[in-house]
Design an enzyme around this catalytic site. Sequence first.
Site, PDB file in Angstrom:
ATOM      1  N   CYS A   9      59.776  44.931  -6.286  1.00 55.58           N
ATOM      2  CA  CYS A   9      60.232  44.283  -7.514  1.00 55.58           C
ATOM      3  C   CYS A   9      59.097  44.354  -8.533  1.00 55.58           C
ATOM      4  CB  CYS A   9      60.699  42.845  -7.253  1.00 55.58           C
ATOM      5  SG  CYS A   9      59.406  41.729  -6.666  1.00 55.58           S
ATOM      6  N   CYS A  14      58.518  36.976  -5.980  1.00 58.00           N
ATOM      7  CA  CYS A  14      59.829  36.301  -5.922  1.00 58.00           C
ATOM      8  C   CYS A  14      60.840  37.104  -5.105  1.00 58.00           C
ATOM      9  CB  CYS A  14      60.378  36.055  -7.332  1.00 58.00           C
ATOM     10  SG  CYS A  14      59.325  35.007  -8.360  1.00 58.00           S
ATOM     11  N   ARG A  15      61.371  38.175  -5.690  1.00 57.13           N
ATOM     12  CA  ARG A  15      62.503  38.861  -5.065  1.00 57.13           C
ATOM     13  C   ARG A  15      62.132  39.711  -3.859  1.00 57.13           C
ATOM     14  NH1 ARG A  15      64.268  41.687 -10.444  1.00 57.13           N
ATOM     15  NH2 ARG A  15      62.003  41.570 -10.625  1.00 57.13           N
ATOM     16  N   SER A  16      61.123  40.589  -3.999  1.00 54.05           N
ATOM     17  CA  SER A  16      60.858  41.513  -2.876  1.00 54.05           C
ATOM     18  C   SER A  16      60.296  40.811  -1.635  1.00 54.05           C
ATOM     19  CB  SER A  16      59.989  42.699  -3.313  1.00 54.05           C
ATOM     20  OG  SER A  16      58.724  42.298  -3.786  1.00 54.05           O
TER      21      SER A  16
HETATM   22  P1  4NP Z   1      59.492  39.222  -9.058  1.00 53.61           P
HETATM   23  O1  4NP Z   1      59.444  38.124 -10.232  1.00 53.61           O
HETATM   24  O2  4NP Z   1      59.427  40.572  -9.732  1.00 53.61           O
HETATM   25  O3  4NP Z   1      60.805  38.990  -8.417  1.00 53.61           O
HETATM   26  O4  4NP Z   1      58.307  38.952  -8.158  1.00 53.61           O
HETATM   27  C1  4NP Z   1      58.470  38.113 -11.220  1.00 53.61           C
HETATM   28  C2  4NP Z   1      57.231  37.612 -10.958  1.00 53.61           C
HETATM   29  C3  4NP Z   1      56.279  37.575 -11.961  1.00 53.61           C
HETATM   30  C4  4NP Z   1      56.589  38.042 -13.214  1.00 53.61           C
HETATM   31  C5  4NP Z   1      57.839  38.566 -13.470  1.00 53.61           C
HETATM   32  C6  4NP Z   1      58.778  38.609 -12.466  1.00 53.61           C
HETATM   33  N1  4NP Z   1      55.632  37.970 -14.249  1.00 53.61           N
HETATM   34  O5  4NP Z   1      55.952  38.329 -15.390  1.00 53.61           O
HETATM   35  O6  4NP Z   1      54.475  37.573 -14.003  1.00 53.61           O
END
Ligand code: 4NP
Length: 154
Positions: A9, A14-16
């Site tokens: 991700c 969060c997601r991965s």
């Molecule tokens: P992820 O979520 O891609 O599912 O881990 C995010 C985590 C951090 C950020 C964006 C999405 N960020 O902008 O820091």
Amino acid sequence: MSRSVLFVCLGNICRSPLAEAALRQECTGSRLNVIIDSAGTGDWHVGQPPDERAQAVATRNGLDIGHFRARQVTASDFHDFDHVIALDGQNLRDLTAMRPARAAARLSLLFDHVAGRSGEDVADPFYGADEDFDQTWTEVTEAAKAIRQWLEAG
Ligand code: 4NP
């Protein structure tokens, strides 16, 4: 039967990590011997544990992901893993752009493995609420089931 799967991700907090945890759980007790990992296309959170809300939804579902640490995807991941699975379309485009020409890894979108949901994104819950993380968990567990069956069939 040995396989390796890397979920990717944006931030790897969060997601991965939730997709990684869901597939690990799904493959527990299966005849598959799967190496499962996750990474982010971005480097902002490298070395950090998953977002507290991601840890909380994992805990609500009986899993501890507090020891996971974020890392950034590398070119060698495309040689080291059989499958690199993107959580959303932007992740897929970023991975396609960095994929080494002769790398063996097969690149796909997570929801392309779920009947009727091909092409859909797992929405980014980072700016959302706890319910959004519950939604993420529902989506990655549904996909993990389909991915396990796909790996077993292949
Ligand atoms: P992820 O979520 O891609 O599912 O881990 C995010 C985590 C951090 C950020 C964006 C999405 N960020 O902008 O820091």
